[in-house]
Design an enzyme around this catalytic site. Structure first.
Site, PDB file in Angstrom:
ATOM      1  N   HIS A  46       0.866  -1.176   0.000  1.00 62.10           N
ATOM      2  CA  HIS A  46       0.000   0.000   0.000  1.00 62.10           C
ATOM      3  C   HIS A  46       0.907   1.231   0.000  1.00 62.10           C
ATOM      4  O   HIS A  46       1.635   1.458   0.972  1.00 62.10           O
ATOM      5  CB  HIS A  46      -0.921  -0.002   1.230  1.00 62.10           C
ATOM      6  CG  HIS A  46      -1.997  -1.049   1.165  1.00 62.10           C
ATOM      7  ND1 HIS A  46      -2.413  -1.777   2.257  1.00 62.10           N
ATOM      8  CD2 HIS A  46      -2.729  -1.468   0.099  1.00 62.10           C
ATOM      9  CE1 HIS A  46      -3.375  -2.600   1.860  1.00 62.10           C
ATOM     10  NE2 HIS A  46      -3.580  -2.441   0.571  1.00 62.10           N
ATOM     11  N   GLU A  49       1.478   3.681   2.908  1.00 63.79           N
ATOM     12  CA  GLU A  49       2.020   3.196   4.169  1.00 63.79           C
ATOM     13  C   GLU A  49       3.546   3.245   4.141  1.00 63.79           C
ATOM     14  O   GLU A  49       4.240   2.275   4.439  1.00 63.79           O
ATOM     15  CB  GLU A  49       1.486   1.786   4.461  1.00 63.79           C
ATOM     16  CG  GLU A  49      -0.039   1.800   4.645  1.00 63.79           C
ATOM     17  CD  GLU A  49      -0.691   0.419   4.611  1.00 63.79           C
ATOM     18  OE1 GLU A  49       0.032  -0.596   4.526  1.00 63.79           O
ATOM     19  OE2 GLU A  49      -1.934   0.365   4.655  1.00 63.79           O
ATOM     20  N   HIS A 153       2.314  -3.625   7.141  1.00 63.44           N
ATOM     21  CA  HIS A 153       1.217  -2.685   6.865  1.00 63.44           C
ATOM     22  C   HIS A 153       1.059  -1.746   8.056  1.00 63.44           C
ATOM     23  O   HIS A 153       1.706  -1.898   9.084  1.00 63.44           O
ATOM     24  CB  HIS A 153      -0.107  -3.455   6.678  1.00 63.44           C
ATOM     25  CG  HIS A 153      -0.249  -4.191   5.394  1.00 63.44           C
ATOM     26  ND1 HIS A 153      -0.900  -3.679   4.307  1.00 63.44           N
ATOM     27  CD2 HIS A 153       0.181  -5.423   5.025  1.00 63.44           C
ATOM     28  CE1 HIS A 153      -0.876  -4.552   3.310  1.00 63.44           C
ATOM     29  NE2 HIS A 153      -0.222  -5.632   3.717  1.00 63.44           N
ATOM     30  N   GLU A 206       1.030  -5.382  11.296  1.00 69.47           N
ATOM     31  CA  GLU A 206       0.390  -4.066  11.175  1.00 69.47           C
ATOM     32  C   GLU A 206       0.901  -3.122  12.258  1.00 69.47           C
ATOM     33  O   GLU A 206       0.594  -3.301  13.442  1.00 69.47           O
ATOM     34  CB  GLU A 206      -1.137  -4.202  11.331  1.00 69.47           C
ATOM     35  CG  GLU A 206      -1.845  -4.824  10.147  1.00 69.47           C
ATOM     36  CD  GLU A 206      -2.412  -3.778   9.175  1.00 69.47           C
ATOM     37  OE1 GLU A 206      -2.246  -2.566   9.423  1.00 69.47           O
ATOM     38  OE2 GLU A 206      -3.015  -4.206   8.177  1.00 69.47           O
TER      39      GLU A 206
HETATM   40 ZN   LIG Z   1      -1.861  -1.851   4.221  1.00 67.28          ZN
END
Ligand SMILES: [Zn+2]
Length: 231
Positions: A46, A49, A153, A206
């Site tokens: 992503h 990020e 992430h 994350e």
């Molecule tokens: Zn992500």
């Protein structure tokens, strides 16, 4: 293995291989391990990020020689990172573009912040696995054959590990982030689902909704230990 002092940590100690090109033609880079690939770690699938790239890079620059058993991708979605977008150069949400049984056509709605409505539309691609970044990552994994993939992430603040693996438990203990079996919503066409369908364990790491400075403090030591095999 011995770690580089701060004076040497301004750059990465050796050059990567190129495993493909993004939609915009940016090289997709991988730093291979010295030995067999046990863990592939990637950041920034992503593009919004970017803290995952910064933190992984700061950890990686402690190494003077290749990691014994970890392959590293600092940016899985360079187009998105360059433009500050979640998707790639064509607006495709790469983490919904993998060829899975549950892949479905768009739109994919996401949110600007954790408390915002899901109103920003992206595409899952014209077809499963349609994007060059997706295809290149799959080909690289076919070649490297890692035992586990760690996908970085933000900002859900958890270790998502449906297999409840030793690595997932270790990351949870080291970071204090809760170990969870899923992120609480459907993710058709995600990298994690693709991995599960082919028997490849994927741990989604994350970071929390924290400052870049705090993310470095919290996660660089953990990633240094992962990369050096100190666990
Ligand atoms: Zn992500």
């Amino acid at each position: 293995m011995s770690l580089r002092p701060g004076l040497e940590r301004g750059t990465i100690a050796w050059e990567p291989d190129v495993y493909g090109r993004s939609h915009f033609g940016v090289p997709l880079e991988v730093w291979r391990p010295a030995g067999a690939c046990e863990v592939l770690v990637f950041a920034a699938i992503h593009g919004e990020e970017g803290e995952t790239t910064t933190v992984l890079s700061k950890a990686f620059r402690h190494l003077a020689v290749p990691s014994p058993h970890c392959a590293v991708i600092l940016v899985a979605n360079p187009d998105g990172l360059l433009r500050g977008t979640r998707g790639n150069g064509r607006g495709v949400e790469l983490n919904r573009n993998f060829p899975t049984a549950d892949w479905r056509p768009g739109p994919v709605l996401h949110r600007d912040t954790l408390d915002a409505p899901r109103e920003v539309a992206l595409s899952p691609g014209d077809a499963p696995g349609s994007e060059p970044e997706t295809q290149a990552l799959i080909a690289l994994i076919d070649e490297l054959r890692p035992e586990t993939v760690v996908a970085l992430h933000a900002p859900l603040a958890c270790i998502d590990d449906p297999n409840d693996s030793l690595l997932g438990r270790w990351l949870s203990e080291r970071t204090g982030l809760p170990l969870v079996p899923d992120v609480g919503y459907a993710t058709p066409g995600s990298f994690g689902t693709w991995g599960a369908e082919r028997g490849l364990p994927v741990v989604t790491y994350e970071f929390g909704p924290t400052t870049p400075d705090a993310a470095v403090r919290e996660h660089v030591p953990v990633l240094v230990d992962l990369l050096t095999g100190t666990r």
